[in-house]
Design a protein around this motif. Structure first.
Motif, PDB file in Angstrom:
ATOM      1  N   ARG A 101      -2.834   4.883  -1.508  1.00 41.06           N
ATOM      2  CA  ARG A 101      -2.738   3.710  -1.148  1.00 41.06           C
ATOM      3  C   ARG A 101      -2.535   2.616  -2.308  1.00 41.06           C
ATOM      4  N   GLU A 140       2.040   3.325   2.935  1.00 40.11           N
ATOM      5  CA  GLU A 140       2.704   2.951   3.977  1.00 40.11           C
ATOM      6  C   GLU A 140       4.107   2.176   3.772  1.00 40.11           C
ATOM      7  N   HIS A 167       0.938  -1.216  -0.145  1.00 41.94           N
ATOM      8  CA  HIS A 167      -0.191   0.192   0.006  1.00 41.94           C
ATOM      9  C   HIS A 167       1.083   1.328   0.009  1.00 41.94           C
ATOM     10  N   HIS A 213       3.056  -3.220   6.662  1.00 36.99           N
ATOM     11  CA  HIS A 213       1.975  -2.296   6.468  1.00 36.99           C
ATOM     12  C   HIS A 213       1.829  -1.361   7.655  1.00 36.99           C
ATOM     13  N   THR A 214       1.035  -0.351   7.504  1.00 34.12           N
ATOM     14  CA  THR A 214       0.650   0.573   8.611  1.00 34.12           C
ATOM     15  C   THR A 214      -1.075   0.692   8.648  1.00 34.12           C
ATOM     16  N   GLU A 268       1.351  -4.819  10.487  1.00 29.33           N
ATOM     17  CA  GLU A 268       0.909  -3.624  10.656  1.00 29.33           C
ATOM     18  C   GLU A 268       1.574  -2.901  11.717  1.00 29.33           C
TER      19      GLU A 268
HETATM   20 ZN   LIG Z   1      -1.651  -1.674   4.154  1.00 31.44          ZN
END
Ligand SMILES: [Zn+2]
Length: 364
Positions: A114, A72, A69, A224-225, A294
């Motif tokens: 994203r 991120e 994404h 990810h975040t 994440e």
């Molecule tokens: Zn993500």
């Protein structure tokens, strides 16, 4: 050490930092895959950069991906750079390699959004597009409430009310599932998985086939975040429930973190087309264990920023520059907070979790 040693202020800066650190860490493979059509906002080339360290032909390999994404990618890049700068690359156990893939969705990374150049959520794109696409049974019911025509308090409140009514009919788990599982019918909507393989998807296959050909067992971290408690790692392991691979990931990072995790306290959506499934298919039956990891940012309030991201993709070009910049900064800060404590937590956890995965894969 300071977070500015690992985080970058731009996509171009992150790329350069990654390549420099990989070179200094002795990466024998350092390649760039350049997007054939798209360029960044300042006309810069968009590339996926890879570095392969340790025993590249070893039977055990750890694959670490950032930027699935786009925006991120700042956090994932920082975690990769922190590991490269730690000196650990010189201490990778025998028969083990570490393959770092930087900025797998460079369009999104460079533009602070994203999705890909086609507004495709890359982490929903790894389905077999020759077959009928997965159905998201309640998407149409929710569709009109997701991204308002105008970004105004009134319209956002109306959207919230529509969601609330949906929750009253079907429950909070169903809302999250419908939102996040992926949809293949609305190209301008959120979590759109696309109707063909994205360039990033094809590039990842090429990388896996070229670099991991001799691997027997592969570990995966996809950084990810946005989910979990602020600054804390949150695990989404996609190995089958009760499988040996899930047990393996739990051995590396802790069963309490890996097994039975509930994003935002809700049941896990029936995610479709994940990068994890793509890598699994490219490995053709060889074992894969690992997780999306994440780093939490704004908790459940992150959802509004994802919506704003989508709204800007549709309407951003028509905005006053000053307004657009503030809105884009809001989106970016939701997925890549500027605060020092958050960035320090990310690189420190990122480093420790990578180290645990290297040890784990080597002893698998
Ligand atoms: Zn993500």
């Amino acid at each position: 050490m300071n977070f500015t040693d690992f985080f970058a202020a731009s996509y171009v800066g992150a790329r350069e930092r990654f390549r420099r650190s990989a070179q200094a860490a002795g990466a024998a493979t350092l390649e760039a895959f350049t997007h054939p059509e798209e360029r960044g906002p300042s006309g810069e080339a968009l590339t996926v950069d890879i570095a392969h360290l340790g025993d590249r032909k070893g039977s055990r390999q750890l694959l670490v991906i950032s930027g699935t994404h786009g925006q991120e990618g700042y956090a994932g890049s920082a975690a990769q750079v922190a590991w490269l700068k730690s000196g650990d690359a010189a201490r990778i156990p025998a028969d083990t390699g570490v393959l770092l893939v930087h900025g797998i969705n460079p369009y999104g990374f460079a533009r602070g959004t994203r999705t890909t150049e086609n507004n495709v959520d890359l982490n929903r794109n790894f389905v077999d597009h020759r077959k009928p696409h997965p159905v998201n049974p309640r998407y149409d019911e929710l569709r009109e409430h997701l991204v308002p025509a105008h970004w105004s308090q009134d319209q956002l409140a109306a959207g919230d009310a529509g969601e609330k009514a949906f929750v009253e009919r079907h429950g909070a788990d169903a809302l999250f599932d419908t939102l996040a599982r992926g949809q293949y019918v609305d190209p301008l909507g959120p979590f759109y998985g696309g109707v063909q393989r994205e360039w990033s998807n094809l590039t990842l296959e090429k990388i896996v086939r070229e670099q991991l050909g001799s691997a027997e067992k592969v570990g995966l971290i996809d950084w990810h975040t946005g989910i979990g408690e602020r600054g804390q790692p949150f695990f989404l392991c996609f190995n089958e429930e009760g499988s040996a691979e899930q047990a393996e990931a739990a051995r590396w990072w802790g069963a309490d973190k890996v097994i039975g995790s509930r994003p935002n306290g809700l049941a896990r959506p029936h995610y479709q087309g994940l990068v994890f499934y793509g890598v699994q298919s490219f490995l053709e039956g060889r074992q894969l264990a690992g997780a999306v990891i994440e780093f939490g940012t704004r908790g459940s309030a992150t959802g509004r920023a994802l919506r704003l991201d989508q709204w800007l993709r549709r309407h951003g070009a028509g905005l006053d520059d000053d307004v657009r910049q503030q809105m884009a900064a809001n989106v970016l800060d939701a997925l890549n907070p500027v605060a020092e404590d958050w960035r320090d937590a990310v690189w420190q956890h990122g480093l420790a979790l990578t180290q645990a995965a290297v040890r784990g894969v080597a002893s698998w």
